[in-house]
Design a protein around this motif. Structure first.
Motif, PDB file in Angstrom:
ATOM      1  N   HIS A 170       0.797  -1.234   0.000  1.00 50.97           N
ATOM      2  CA  HIS A 170       0.000   0.000   0.000  1.00 50.97           C
ATOM      3  C   HIS A 170       0.829   1.283   0.000  1.00 50.97           C
ATOM      4  O   HIS A 170       0.280   2.364  -0.194  1.00 50.97           O
ATOM      5  N   HIS A 171       2.130   1.164   0.263  1.00 48.02           N
ATOM      6  CA  HIS A 171       3.017   2.334   0.322  1.00 48.02           C
ATOM      7  C   HIS A 171       2.502   3.413   1.272  1.00 48.02           C
ATOM      8  O   HIS A 171       2.596   4.588   0.998  1.00 48.02           O
ATOM      9  N   TRP A 172       1.941   2.957   2.404  1.00 45.20           N
ATOM     10  CA  TRP A 172       1.474   3.920   3.405  1.00 45.20           C
ATOM     11  C   TRP A 172       2.659   4.573   4.109  1.00 45.20           C
ATOM     12  O   TRP A 172       2.610   5.746   4.462  1.00 45.20           O
ATOM     13  N   ILE A 173       3.707   3.790   4.377  1.00 45.10           N
ATOM     14  CA  ILE A 173       4.883   4.305   5.077  1.00 45.10           C
ATOM     15  C   ILE A 173       6.132   3.708   4.439  1.00 45.10           C
ATOM     16  O   ILE A 173       6.051   2.698   3.742  1.00 45.10           O
ATOM     17  N   THR A 174       7.282   4.339   4.718  1.00 43.68           N
ATOM     18  CA  THR A 174       8.539   3.781   4.219  1.00 43.68           C
ATOM     19  C   THR A 174       9.064   2.746   5.215  1.00 43.68           C
ATOM     20  O   THR A 174       8.579   2.674   6.354  1.00 43.68           O
TER      21      THR A 174
END
Lengths: 199, 184
Positions: free
Chosen positions: B39-43
């Motif tokens: 989801h690429h919510w956070i790195t």
């Protein structure tokens, strides 16, 4: 089978009426546990509050509930809280326990995240956290000491304890599988144990 | 896209709630994969930081889900992620506890209880070994843990926060005296 006050491994359980603490008492105990449980000694803290200080549960009730909450999916400590709350006051008790347990940490964890930048620069934050964590482990050692002393009276129970510890703690086998496997054998042994020939 | 976030949080954390057998650590890798990779919510770096925070703050380690929700969608996200992770497993556990406690006193129940109790103690022992091995304190962790156990056995009603305070102070003291990295 009469549901008697005798445990099959020979201990006499005094048949006192089941404790019925108020919903608020359950909430406030678990709220405190949730908020003060730095370092992960949650199980030790619950044991202290519920078994040692308040005597809401017997030792076997607590330990079997602990094993059950590890087998079921979900965080062990939230499952344990539900189990204890349900036993004490049914659905309201379970709700009070889980809401009490999580509401403090919900805000605390966000507060820590907000202050994270500032905390990082404090030199000894990490050392202090390690020390707190080590002290919290002491609470777990108390459980182990009391529990292990009880099982030495019973070879099958002692074998189950050692097998669980070796397989999970030293060999790092899958916790749910070991719990289910050793648990079934141990329960089978307990089933065939008679009150007359305890141990 | 942002309107879908609450639903996406639910879709990620509800399944994790029901497969997290053996506690929150068992889903850690899966949560990272979903939040960072899918989801690429956070790195990855943010994930590691949020993980460290969830360990430093009080409460179960699974509050990491709360932090991820908060990080991407504020208070609403925090609430949704927390509920998504805790409600399904709690309902299941409630059902099992209900059946379990209703049959108290029956022979199979007594056998289950007496049989599972030593397994529970064994699991606590295994947990202690794991935590002491992973934690950075080395020998001093053992000393402080044994000392705190001794005090708690000697005076069971002493407040644990006092012991925690002493434990933290001992570690800070030792590290201050010996330089930051000499002991750990």
């Amino acid at each position: 089978m009469r549901p008697g006050p005798f445990e099959s491994n020979g201990h006499l359980l005094v048949s006192v009426p089941a404790p019925r603490p108020s919903i608020f008492a359950i909430f406030s105990v678990f709220f405190r546990i949730g908020l003060f449980s730095f370092g992960g000694g949650l199980t030790g803290w619950v044991y202290r509050e519920v078994v040692v200080v308040r005597e809401w549960l017997s030792e076997d009730e607590f330990m079997s509930g602990l094993a059950m909450s590890q087998i079921l999916p979900g965080t062990n400590i939230s499952n344990l809280s539900i189990y204890i709350g349900q036993k004490l006051r049914g659905v309201l008790g379970a709700g009070a326990a889980i809401v009490g347990l999580l509401s403090g940490p919900f805000f605390a964890v966000i507060a820590v995240a907000s202050a994270y930048g500032a905390l990082k620069t404090l030199t000894f934050t990490e050392a202090a956290m390690d020390g707190v964590a080590a002290a919290a482990i002491g609470m777990l050692l108390v459980i182990i000491h009391r529990g292990a002393r009880r099982t030495t009276r019973n070879p099958a129970a002692f074998a189950a304890l050692v097998a669980t510890f070796v397989c999970v703690g030293l060999l790092h086998w899958s916790l749910p599988l070991v719990t289910a496997g050793v648990g079934s054998l141990s329960v089978l042994a307990a089933w065939f144990r008679r009150p007359s020939n305890a141990g | 896209m942002r309107d879908d976030l609450p639903l996406a949080l639910l879709a990620v954390f509800v399944p994790f709630s029901l497969v997290s057998i053996g506690g929150g650590t068992s889903i850690l890798a899966g949560v990272q994969h979903q939040a960072v990779g899918v989801h690429h919510w956070i790195t990855t770096r943010e994930f590691v930081e949020l993980f460290a925070i969830s360990r430093a703050a009080p409460g179960p380690g699974s509050m990491l889900a709360t932090l991820i929700g908060w990080h991407i969608f504020g208070w609403t996200g925090a609430l949704i992620a927390t509920l998504a992770l805790f409600v399904p497993s709690s309902l299941l556990c409630y059902g099992v506890a209900l059946v379990w406690n209703r049959h108290r006193g029956k022979r199979w129940h007594t056998a289950l209880e007496n049989g599972l109790a030593p397994v529970g103690i064994g699991l606590v022992m295994a947990g202690v070994i794991t935590v002491l091995r992973v934690g950075g304190g080395g020998l001093f962790s053992w000393i402080v843990a044994l000392g705190s156990a001794g005090v708690l056995t000697w005076r069971p009603k002493i407040h644990p926060l006092l012991i925690f305070l002493i434990g933290g102070a001992v570690f800070v003291g030792v590290r201050a005296l010996s330089g930051v990295h000499a002991v750990i």
